[in-house]
Design a protein around this motif. Structure first.
Motif, mmCIF file in Angstrom:
data_model
loop_
_atom_site.group_PDB
_atom_site.id
_atom_site.type_symbol
_atom_site.label_atom_id
_atom_site.label_comp_id
_atom_site.label_asym_id
_atom_site.label_seq_id
_atom_site.Cartn_x
_atom_site.Cartn_y
_atom_site.Cartn_z
ATOM 1 N N ASN A 182 0.822 -1.202 0.000
ATOM 2 C CA ASN A 182 0.000 0.000 0.000
ATOM 3 C C ASN A 182 0.857 1.254 0.000
ATOM 4 O O ASN A 182 1.890 1.312 0.663
ATOM 5 C CB ASN A 182 -0.916 0.007 1.227
ATOM 6 C CG ASN A 182 -1.839 -1.198 1.268
ATOM 7 O OD1 ASN A 182 -2.506 -1.512 0.285
ATOM 8 N ND2 ASN A 182 -1.876 -1.881 2.400
ATOM 9 N N GLY A 183 0.414 2.256 -0.736
ATOM 10 C CA GLY A 183 1.127 3.513 -0.758
ATOM 11 C C GLY A 183 1.035 4.232 0.574
ATOM 12 O O GLY A 183 0.139 3.968 1.387
ATOM 13 N N ILE A 184 1.974 5.139 0.825
ATOM 14 C CA ILE A 184 1.973 5.901 2.070
ATOM 15 C C ILE A 184 2.099 7.389 1.763
ATOM 16 O O ILE A 184 2.549 7.778 0.683
ATOM 17 C CB ILE A 184 3.117 5.480 3.016
ATOM 18 C CG1 ILE A 184 4.491 5.681 2.346
ATOM 19 C CG2 ILE A 184 2.935 4.055 3.485
ATOM 20 C CD1 ILE A 184 5.667 5.459 3.279
ATOM 21 N N ASP A 185 1.701 8.211 2.730
ATOM 22 C CA ASP A 185 1.813 9.656 2.614
ATOM 23 C C ASP A 185 2.825 10.127 3.655
ATOM 24 O O ASP A 185 2.563 10.068 4.858
ATOM 25 C CB ASP A 185 0.449 10.307 2.862
ATOM 26 C CG ASP A 185 0.445 11.802 2.560
ATOM 27 O OD1 ASP A 185 1.544 12.397 2.509
ATOM 28 O OD2 ASP A 185 -0.650 12.375 2.388
ATOM 29 N N ILE A 186 4.002 10.571 3.197
ATOM 30 C CA ILE A 186 5.073 10.980 4.108
ATOM 31 C C ILE A 186 4.620 12.130 5.007
ATOM 32 O O ILE A 186 4.997 12.200 6.183
ATOM 33 C CB ILE A 186 6.328 11.396 3.320
ATOM 34 C CG1 ILE A 186 6.871 10.211 2.498
ATOM 35 C CG2 ILE A 186 7.413 11.928 4.267
ATOM 36 C CD1 ILE A 186 7.313 9.028 3.313
ATOM 37 N N SER A 187 3.793 13.015 4.495
ATOM 38 C CA SER A 187 3.364 14.175 5.282
ATOM 39 C C SER A 187 2.591 13.780 6.528
ATOM 40 O O SER A 187 2.505 14.563 7.482
ATOM 41 C CB SER A 187 2.531 15.130 4.422
ATOM 42 O OG SER A 187 1.338 14.515 3.974
ATOM 43 N N ASP A 188 2.044 12.561 6.544
ATOM 44 C CA ASP A 188 1.351 12.072 7.740
ATOM 45 C C ASP A 188 2.296 11.949 8.932
ATOM 46 O O ASP A 188 1.850 11.946 10.079
ATOM 47 C CB ASP A 188 0.711 10.707 7.472
ATOM 48 C CG ASP A 188 -0.487 10.795 6.540
ATOM 49 O OD1 ASP A 188 -1.021 11.905 6.360
ATOM 50 O OD2 ASP A 188 -0.897 9.742 5.991
ATOM 51 N N ALA A 189 3.602 11.820 8.653
ATOM 52 C CA ALA A 189 4.583 11.602 9.718
ATOM 53 C C ALA A 189 5.439 12.837 9.992
ATOM 54 O O ALA A 189 6.440 12.750 10.697
ATOM 55 C CB ALA A 189 5.484 10.415 9.346
ATOM 56 N N VAL A 190 5.033 13.988 9.421
ATOM 57 C CA VAL A 190 5.837 15.209 9.546
ATOM 58 C C VAL A 190 4.985 16.348 10.095
ATOM 59 O O VAL A 190 3.855 16.569 9.634
ATOM 60 C CB VAL A 190 6.426 15.627 8.181
ATOM 61 C CG1 VAL A 190 7.218 16.933 8.315
ATOM 62 C CG2 VAL A 190 7.323 14.530 7.625
ATOM 63 N N GLU A 191 5.530 17.072 11.060
ATOM 64 C CA GLU A 191 4.940 18.315 11.528
ATOM 65 C C GLU A 191 5.773 19.449 10.938
ATOM 66 O O GLU A 191 6.966 19.566 11.241
ATOM 67 C CB GLU A 191 4.944 18.371 13.056
ATOM 68 C CG GLU A 191 4.183 19.550 13.618
ATOM 69 C CD GLU A 191 3.984 19.453 15.118
ATOM 70 O OE1 GLU A 191 3.819 20.517 15.744
ATOM 71 O OE2 GLU A 191 4.008 18.329 15.650
#
Length: 329
Positions: A309-318
């Motif tokens: 499944n693809g992931i969204d890096i921005s989900d893990a960045v503030e």
């Protein structure tokens, strides 16, 4: 030949597993009369330099903290320990980070190291007749599956209108296995990274087919536990401040850095000096460009089905964290 065997043994010795221990990280919570911070690190990297110099330990002692350092051989194991609550802070490569997030681990980027594109490369022996990326067609290219050099290979091929199917990709388990395969001509091209890249260059008459310049930033990232980032941002700020001080010292004293790491890694200083000369040390914010670069890495590996499944890096960045020290951009 004896020199090559001894060097390959040295590479293998860097990869011997180190027990992680079972004590939990505290996130700065009090433990008896003294608070404890547990930092995970890999030998040869910036946190290793910070540990060796001792400036963070001294600073935090004044704040009532004891610093415990835990060594890990690979970034994925470090991130597992962070997720399990065994450490509070640590670092891992761009690829390790992507695979941990793809595996469902709720990682949180704290900061980034300065990009290090020259620290990853595909190399061939000079007498091989392989001189450019288009010459890789039909050749055996050794990489670690999902590693930074695997990503470099994919991007280099893409730039020349080729794909992974145009080469014979040979996966190796670790740097020692890859170097041994290159030594015995079981592969035509070796994808590797510093300090192993520098060691291989010192052992063989090599030609760099391509390095990361213009293709991959080859970053390492810093990560914090949810507890420390959400509830003790001032402690994270101190870590990053002292890390940046250590990094700026390293930029001005690269030979001394090589001396420190040579003792840590049980290696000769010469290849470490060479590796240090092609990099800059520093702490950076994980900005939109870093997110974009990480997203491309994730999408590239997802595209060849290394994870489902693809992931969204921005989900893990503030984007605007309160733990960044002044002057970190």
């Amino acid at each position: 030949m004896k020199r090559i065997l001894l060097a390959l043994i040295a590479i293998a010795s860097l990869l011997v597993a180190v027990a992680c221990g079972s004590s939990d990280g505290t996130g700065g919570e009090a433990s008896g009369a003294e608070k404890k911070l547990i930092i995970g690190y890999q030998k040869g990297n910036t946190l290793n330099i910070l540990k060796a110099r001792g400036n963070l330990d001294d600073r935090l002692k004044e704040e009532g903290y004891e610093v415990e350092w835990k060594v890990f051989t690979i970034g994925t194991a470090l991130l597992e320990a962070l997720h399990a609550g065994h450490i509070d802070f640590g670092h891992a490569s761009d690829a390790n980070s992507v695979f941990s997030q793809a595996g469902g681990k709720p990682i949180q980027y704290a900061a980034s190291e300065t990009p290090y594109p020259k620290g990853v490369a595909l190399v061939a022996k000079k007498d091989s007749g392989i001189e450019r990326v288009t010459d890789l067609k039909g050749k055996k290219v050794g990489v670690t599956k999902g590693g930074n050099m695997h990503y470099l290979l994919l991007k280099a091929l893409e730039k020349e209108g080729l794909s992974e199917s145009d080469v014979d990709v040979v996966y190796y388990a670790d740097a020692a296995e890859g170097s041994a395969a290159f030594s015995s001509d079981k592969i035509d091209v070796l994808g590797t990274w510093d300090p192993y890249l520098s060691i291989v260059e010192s052992l063989f008459d090599t030609r760099t087919i391509v390095n990361g310049e213009g293709l991959t930033e080859n970053r390492t990232f810093y990560f914090g536990s949810e507890e420390i980032l959400e509830n003790n941002s001032e402690l994270v700020k101190i870590i990053l401040e002292e890390l940046e001080k250590s990094n700026q010292w390293a930029n001005k004293n690269k030979k001394e850095v090589a001396e420190i790491l040579a003792k840590e890694l049980n290696l000769d200083e010469a290849p470490l000096i060479n590796a240090n000369e092609r990099r800059d040390f520093g702490v950076l914010k994980v900005d939109e460009n870093a997110i974009k670069v990480q997203q491309d890495l994730a999408d590239t590996f997802h595209g060849i089905e290394l994870f489902p499944n693809g992931i969204d890096i921005s989900d893990a960045v503030e984007l605007d964290p309160n733990w960044l020290p002044e002057g970190i951009e």
